[in-house]
Enzyme design. Structure first.
Site, mmCIF file in Angstrom:
data_model
loop_
_atom_site.group_PDB
_atom_site.id
_atom_site.type_symbol
_atom_site.label_atom_id
_atom_site.label_comp_id
_atom_site.label_asym_id
_atom_site.label_seq_id
_atom_site.Cartn_x
_atom_site.Cartn_y
_atom_site.Cartn_z
ATOM 1 N N GLU A 1 0.953 -1.123 -0.113
ATOM 2 C CA GLU A 1 0.073 -0.166 0.068
ATOM 3 C C GLU A 1 0.873 1.208 -0.111
ATOM 4 O OE1 GLU A 1 -2.711 -0.799 3.481
ATOM 5 O OE2 GLU A 1 -4.190 -1.753 2.008
ATOM 6 N N ASP B 1 -8.582 -9.212 4.341
ATOM 7 C CA ASP B 1 -8.412 -8.132 5.232
ATOM 8 C C ASP B 1 -9.128 -8.104 6.465
ATOM 9 O OD1 ASP B 1 -7.080 -5.808 6.355
ATOM 10 O OD2 ASP B 1 -7.751 -4.398 4.747
ATOM 11 N N GLU C 1 -12.648 -2.497 11.931
ATOM 12 C CA GLU C 1 -12.573 -1.550 10.884
ATOM 13 C C GLU C 1 -13.777 -1.876 10.077
ATOM 14 O OE1 GLU C 1 -9.091 -1.834 8.729
ATOM 15 O OE2 GLU C 1 -9.853 -0.998 6.878
HETATM 16 O O1 GCW Z 1 -6.828 -3.097 6.766
HETATM 17 C C1 GCW Z 1 -6.186 -2.200 6.053
HETATM 18 C C2 GCW Z 1 -6.680 -0.766 6.239
HETATM 19 C C3 GCW Z 1 -5.446 0.197 6.251
HETATM 20 C C4 GCW Z 1 -4.148 -0.552 6.849
HETATM 21 C C5 GCW Z 1 -3.927 -1.819 6.083
HETATM 22 C C6 GCW Z 1 -2.655 -2.561 6.977
HETATM 23 C C7 GCW Z 1 -2.392 0.390 8.108
HETATM 24 O O2 GCW Z 1 -7.604 -0.304 5.814
HETATM 25 O O3 GCW Z 1 -5.676 1.193 7.251
HETATM 26 O O4 GCW Z 1 -3.230 0.260 6.947
HETATM 27 O O5 GCW Z 1 -4.989 -2.700 6.212
HETATM 28 O O6 GCW Z 1 -3.096 -3.499 7.450
HETATM 29 O O7 GCW Z 1 -1.634 -2.415 6.635
#
Ligand code: GCW
Length: 746
Positions: free
Chosen positions: A328, A402, A430
């Site tokens: 990312e 995720d 989240e």
């Molecule tokens: O779950 C996703 C999130 C990001 C997060 C990423 C990760 C910290 O939306 O906010 O970044 O994973 O785990 O690196």
């Protein structure tokens, strides 16, 4: 095996897949006396589960008071002193009076605390103490010099501290003291909270206020809240904190910030907590002025070595780094055509002389790659097995996608036998309703920990991968992305406290059942009143499955709208990166819905051990809970229930709403059994949850109905609004306090 893959609908099955080292605790006493019926003093939740109200049952109170009258504690470090203070504080509340400190044993009612160095001679055989390991404890009703005593012992003082909290928990949950005999030691060595806290005190995916770390005031002013935080963690066995987010800033490695980190570490240390940081891979460029951060360059290695040496002069027990690299947009070794192993090993080499470790995250995926996103972490990391230094762990999220409400366990778990694996769970929810929705994560964690990877035959559970027993690792860790912030109640909602709690308890003992922990938390946090304990525990146990049903039933995943991951957005399909779009995951079209990950599709099933992969690959054996995660299914195909897929989907969404309503109505029956303040705050959130569950169901079925062309089965409630209404909604305005007033009913 089916049972091991899906945790029985979260019903708290505590299947003994491995032998637990702790002895089981006796059942709580069912109190005979009438319950104190309020009014209760209002509470704001700050005390968490460490409330110590006076024991309401007179017989039990008398038993406790008789057994716990005087306290004998030897000399030790601040940790032993804290253990004694905590016991006094707890007993002062629970029994109405703290035990009197005595230099010698009394005829009756002794509590004796300590390690071999501080216990009276012969209190506990040396061998027994040694067997407790570094952090274990023993609680024992015994006779010392012929005098009755409750002994709380550890090989090290931190064990004594954990033992004190265990005794208090025992009393808080109304268990008998007679014949008390409990030995416990953690199955996983490092039990760590990962904060996603930025240095400006915003918290990524944080829904509980600002970051606890007051960087601007530190190091000269040290908030008393750090100790309260450490104390809460110690009470559930959490022994580490990564203070900064994985989307790291190099600034935390500057001398100014390290002095502040040192001040926090000093507050956490007496409670047995180790401090860790995240490392930004490009820090040698940003802070050191180097032209490159290539891990093979001697000047880069030297920069890190100096930086790490500097950290250890300030914080001699520093734990090490968590690193998110080439994920990312974060910098990493691949920027220089080096591998994740090259990057991790470079840091690990510099940490090794100090005993530090690297937890290198496997959460990587690339939008340039046409490969199914959920395959990418395995494709990237599995071939690196055996290439990491011995003080590197690879940190793997529980699922391959995720932190979804439900997804299968990650195929990396078990697939890297020569690499110690740290499991990363997310407490901050989240994708599970964030601060408002009640979604107790115990059943989710249990489902993951009990899942059978089958990598070395039946019984190769994720728990055994993580505790090192399956593949012979001594370095073991589990991480929870923290859900705490500056909110008075710490976690944004009262019930979210339970997710912090269950993480700690399961990290210590992965075989503890979600139900048992929920009940324990309810008793400590609200009351032992049987008319509250059973319904509140039941609500918690039902909550996650309810949420899965109204958000992403039957194996759907990542249907949340863009950015905030809060409300539904299954129609979203115009974002530049394909895997940002919910449509990428559901693949709904006129024929059906679901992501084909079998051999005719992305073949992600092949990343699992064959027994598991085959089970997922076959429509005959795949559990309904994972169906659309692995299969594209025709709308009118028949399900096990006899319903068509469309009917089943509609029924599941609708039952989720029904269950959310049931949570709300059950809570209403508990009015008067706890203080008004917490009762009302929880009731208000449960009301939002009902409206938001309805939003999820109506928007999702509205959209999928438009794709399938099928009408909602006539027995089901019609949607509150047309699809276009949901597609136009702009909420939430504030992603850290997500709300959607447009859909709330009065
Ligand atoms: O779950 C996703 C999130 C990001 C997060 C990423 C990760 C910290 O939306 O906010 O970044 O994973 O785990 O690196």
């Amino acid at each position: 095996m089916l049972v091991a893959l899906v945790g029985c609908g979260g019903a708290g099955s505590n299947s003994p897949v491995t032998s637990a080292p702790s002895r089981t605790e006796p059942e709580p006493v069912r109190p005979s006396a009438p319950w104190f019926a309020g009014p209760f003093a209002d509470e704001d939740g700050y005390s968490l589960w460490l409330r110590y109200p006076k024991v309401a049952d007179p017989a039990l109170l008398a038993e406790y008071q008789a057994a716990l009258r005087s306290l004998v504690v030897g000399q030790g470090s601040p940790t032993l002193a804290l253990a004694a203070e905590e016991l006094e504080r707890g007993l002062g509340g629970l029994l109405g009076a703290a035990p009197a400190r005595k230099a010698a044993l009394q005829e009756q009612g002794n509590i004796v605390l300590g390690t071999a160095a501080s216990l009276p001679p012969g209190a506990v055989p040396a061998q027994k103490l040694a067997a407790l390991g570094d952090e274990g404890f023993l609680l024992q009703a015994t006779l010392i010099e012929g005098k009755p005593a409750i002994v709380i012992a550890g090989q090290r003082e931190v064990g004594v501290l954990y033992g004190v909290f265990a005794l208090l928990r025992h009393l808080q949950t109304f268990r008998p003291l007679a014949q008390l005999s409990l030995e416990s030691r953690p199955r996983i060595q490092r039990r760590i909270l990962n904060h996603w806290d930025n240095l400006d005190r915003t918290v990524e995916r944080g829904y509980a206020g600002r970051s606890l770390w007051e960087w601007e005031a530190l190091p000269s002013s040290v908030s008393s809240r750090y100790r309260d935080y450490a104390r809460a963690n110690a009470s559930i066995g959490i022994n580490g904190a990564v203070l900064t987010t994985v989307n790291a800033s190099a600034q935390v490695l500057t001398p100014e910030y390290l002095a502040r980190v040192r001040a926090i570490a000093a507050e956490l240390r007496p409670y047995g907590m180790t401090t860790y940081l995240t490392a930004r891979f490009s820090a040698p460029i940003e802070l050191g002025g180097l032209a490159s951060a290539d891990p093979t360059l001697p000047e880069v290695q030297a920069w890190w070595q100096r930086k790490i040496d500097e950290i250890y002069t300030l914080i001699p027990d520093f734990g090490g780094f968590v690193v998110k690299a080439n994920s990312e947009g974060q910098p990493g070794p691949q920027d220089y055509q080096r591998s994740h192993a090259d990057g991790a090993n470079m840091l690990a080499q510099a940490l090794a002389p100090h005993g530090g470790i690297v937890m290198w995250r496997a959460f990587v995926y690339s939008s340039e790659s046409p490969v199914d996103r959920i395959r990418q972490a395995y494709d990237e990391f599995q071939p690196l097995d055996g290439k990491f230094r011995e003080n590197v762990m690879v940190q793997v999220k529980n699922g391959p996608l995720d932190f979804q409400p439900r997804e299968p366990f990650s195929p990396l778990l078990g697939a890297m036998p020569r690499t110690p694996i740290a499991l990363e769970l997310q407490l901050t929810k989240e994708y599970l309703g964030q601060d408002t929705h009640l979604a107790y994560l115990g059943p989710l964690f249990q489902e993951v920990l009990h899942a059978d990877t089958m990598v070395a035959g039946t019984g190769s559970t994720v728990a055994k991968v993580i505790d090192g027993s399956l593949q012979g690792h001594r370095l073991t860790a589990i991480a929870g992305v923290a859900n705490v912030g500056t909110d008075r109640n710490w976690t944004g909602s009262h019930f979210n406290q339970a997710n912090w709690y269950v993480f700690g308890r399961m990290a210590w003992e992965p075989e503890l059942g979600a139900q048992q922990i929920a009940e324990e938390w309810v008793r400590a946090t609200f009351s032992n009143d049987p008319s509250l304990v059973a319904p509140a525990t039941g609500m918690m146990m039902a909550s996650r499955e309810a949420l899965v049903s109204y958000m992403t039933p039957l194996g759907l995943a990542h249907q949340m709208a863009t950015g905030h991951h809060y409300g539904p957005g299954p129609w979203v399909n115009d974002l530049p990166r394909p895997e940002w779009n919910p449509a990428y995951y559901h693949r709904a079209n006129a024929a059906g819905i679901g992501f084909d990950r079998t051999a005719t599709g992305s073949n992600a099933v092949a990343q699992y051990a064959p027994a598991v992969g085959n089970l997922f690959a076959s429509r005959d054996t795949i559990p309904d809970e994972y169906l659309l995660f692995f299969h594209h299914v025709g709308w009118t195909e028949r399900m096990r229930s006899g319903k068509t897929l469309w009917e089943e989907l509609a029924a599941r969404y609708s039952s989720g709403v029904e269950q959310a309503r049931a949570l709300h109505t059950t809570w209403q029956t508990l009015r008067g059994l706890l203080d008004e303040q917490r009762f009302e705050e929880i009731a208000a959130f449960l009301k939002l949850q009902v409206d938001e569950a309805r939003w999820w169901r109506d928007a999702s079925l509205g959209y999928f109905g438009s794709v399938s062309g099928l009408p909602l089965p006539p027995e089901l409630e019609p949607p509150a609004h047309p699809l276009s209404f949901y597609q136009k909604l702009g909420c939430p305005a504030d992603p850290t306090r997500p709300r959607c007033p447009e859909i709330y009913t009065p």
